[in-house]
Design an enzyme around this catalytic site. Sequence first.
Site, PDB file in Angstrom:
ATOM      1  N   GLU A   1       0.784  -1.241   0.000  1.00  0.00           N
ATOM      2  CA  GLU A   1       0.000   0.000   0.000  1.00  0.00           C
ATOM      3  C   GLU A   1       0.813   1.287   0.000  1.00  0.00           C
ATOM      4  O   GLU A   1       0.236   2.381   0.115  1.00  0.00           O
ATOM      5  CB  GLU A   1      -1.007   0.009   1.170  1.00  0.00           C
ATOM      6  N   ASN A   2       2.121   1.218  -0.172  1.00  0.00           N
ATOM      7  CA  ASN A   2       2.911   2.447  -0.100  1.00  0.00           C
ATOM      8  C   ASN A   2       2.847   3.271  -1.392  1.00  0.00           C
ATOM      9  O   ASN A   2       2.843   4.508  -1.337  1.00  0.00           O
ATOM     10  CB  ASN A   2       4.363   2.125   0.243  1.00  0.00           C
TER      11      ASN A   2
END
Length: 824
Positions: A434-435
């Site tokens: 999710e970065n």
Amino acid sequence: MKVRTPLSQGWTLRLNTDRGIPEDAPSQLAGTTVPAQVPGCVHTDLMAADLLADPYLDRNESEAAWVGRADWTYATELPRRDSAFERAELVFEGLDTVAAVHAAGQLLGRTRNMHRSYRFDVTDLLADGPAPLEVAFTSAYTEAEAVREALGQRPNSYPEPFNYVRKMACSFGWDWGPTLVTAGVWREARIEQWSTARLAEVRPQATVAGDGSGVVEITVDLDRTTTGRNRPLRLVATVGDSSSDITVAPGSWSATVTVRTPDAKLWWPRGYGDQPLYECTVALEDGDDGHALDAWERRIGFRTIELDTSQDAHGSAFTLVVNGTPVFARGVNWIPDDVFPTRVTADRYRTRLTQAANAGVDLVRVWGGGIYEDRAFYDTCDEIGLMVWQDFLFACAAYPEEQPLRSEIEAEARENVARLMPHPSLVLWNGNNENLWGFADWEWEQELAGASWGEGYYLGLLPRIVAQTDPTRPYWAGSPWSGSWNHTPNDPDHGTTHSWEVWNRRDYSDYLNTVPRFMAEFGWQAPPTHATLERALSERPLTADSPAMLHHQKAEDGNGKLNRGLDHHFAPPADFDTWHYLTQLNQARAVATGVEHWRSHWPRCAGTVLWQLNDCWPVTSWAAIDGDARLKPLYFEMRRLYADRLLTLQLRDSALVIAGCNQSAATWDTTVTVRRMDADGTLLASAEVALKAAGNSVALEALPRTVTEFGDARREFLVADADGSRAVHFACADREFAYPAASYDVRVSEESGNGVAVTVTATGLVRDLVLQADRLAPDAGTDHGRVTLLPGETFTWHVTGWERPTAEVAGGALFCVNGTAGRE
């Protein structure tokens, strides 16, 4: 031959008081030592010494916060070295995390990475006899906060500084996990003694040649003693019944040997074929006299892995292709099975992963906020055919790319790619969790103002390391990720997708509005089983919003989301038991809504990875198996959803159709009986529909209007049956449907092997009947989840672990949507 001596005995633990004694620390810790377990951690050692209450119970987690802020020292004694060997080395497979290692009063080195191994030369220190060893751990908070001060604040989804230290991120807490920041010698410590040369690293690349033979190209890095530098060496590599050897010239520090195995048997994911494994060994010998110096062994498998990301009419694909066969991945996300990972034994790995396989799972994603798991995890996946998607360890935060982190991350990645690459179950390396999404859509870019955040790792360093070290496997930059910056990272038409808007803000029916190419994360919360709550919480009576219950609910407004999810479908629950049943049911229904829809769109959608399989402590979460290892109703629903053959009623162009999802190799040729029923059990219409789905395909069949045209949606529903599979469709919310009061009989009979059969016969419609086996006895288990019964139908649950069965007790453990009135 090299000799390994484990250092597992005689360890002690003491609190370092240089910075004073933490306010909440027991006073008796000052100046005292306690026995320590290695591998282990401070929390488990303190619990064993009765100096720390179990942080998994009630709100004890808060009382244990001081442990993670303190500094600690582990100590033992190193044995005298054997003079027959030229070199003695102290090896740590894992130190958690920031440590100074002293032997015989000398500093050997400092560590700052939980995810690496360490090796120190102690040859001279152990020449004259045993020597004291101390490993002094500095709080991970101290390190992380110092790095943050030096490099600057970065965005983070949680208020803890885990992105500034190379440590298991979820030990700092997550929306399903406690904040218990550990320290300790968490993997094996040992002394290794050797002469001449040793195998420093072995990297086997297993491929399949065009003629069907298996080819293993084995690259070996060597370490030599001073006298061994000028000696020739011999490498002998064996794969199954085939072998090959080469001579390594004096002064050479690496070599490659290739073994070819004719007619190699292919490794397949479970459900697609067998999982043959080949013993692969590398022996290092002295090139002059032939005596053995070192050896390495693993089991490998032969298969091809491709990631199809080709463009098509719907966007760009994300499909795993194994041995030339496209696969719909039936996946689960895996978190560390315990916040104290040293408690996870090989048997526990096998149990949990076998549970996954028994639920139809064929892919396990090792999530990036945890650890690179123990070899036993991957060995089990190799054996039972579970594909492994391995995240690099970055999650939900911006990670600085400057020192001291960058060199640590590179060393960590290189070591773990080499360590895990022998396993045929490993099918994908993934850069982060999710970065990339956070940077694009969570306003990180503005907050960072040009500061580094990890893009150089995910799009530069990590793919380069995989290409250099393990080129037989695909690499994907992150999840979610659309494949390039040409699309937003969470674009459902490209690459991998995470669906959290539904759980956070909407009803689960919104799953029906998208067809992602690959759903890598989605899920719905529910509390753990009743017996788990009773063990973990001392408050009585149990209530949904008690202080301890809310302490074991880590998601932001988690109970609010649970209750709003119920409001879409049910009247407000009248009591805790009803709330508990309905929230667990809603979890199962939500996941079913998504999986049935997405699976019916194969091959456009090529996989679903449920968040999550397991829990790390007793908690309300998205897991199918709770923190006490009990199975929630979601587990049994997952088994239905991930079966090779799934029957479901779906909408296409606003019309109901039968979807036959067939992931078996054989054609599914059947007849589906479809009935429109009244709530009172009256048959209103029926039809027989032929369904034929070829292997690894989905067949859609229209339904006649006589069946699908509802007269009164508040009283009528559809039931479709074929080959023991059932699909039901209700056209309105449960709170609007005219359910009759549930009416059924319960019989209990003992079975061979100390099992118990609980048989229910419905005398009216019974919707989503569930037997909560843990209410029969805390250790009781059953073999099935929810079932909807029509009048006259019978269903039997098979129960284990129940010593005093009675129909009355069984009746008290049965729950359904339309109540329990009329049962006997």
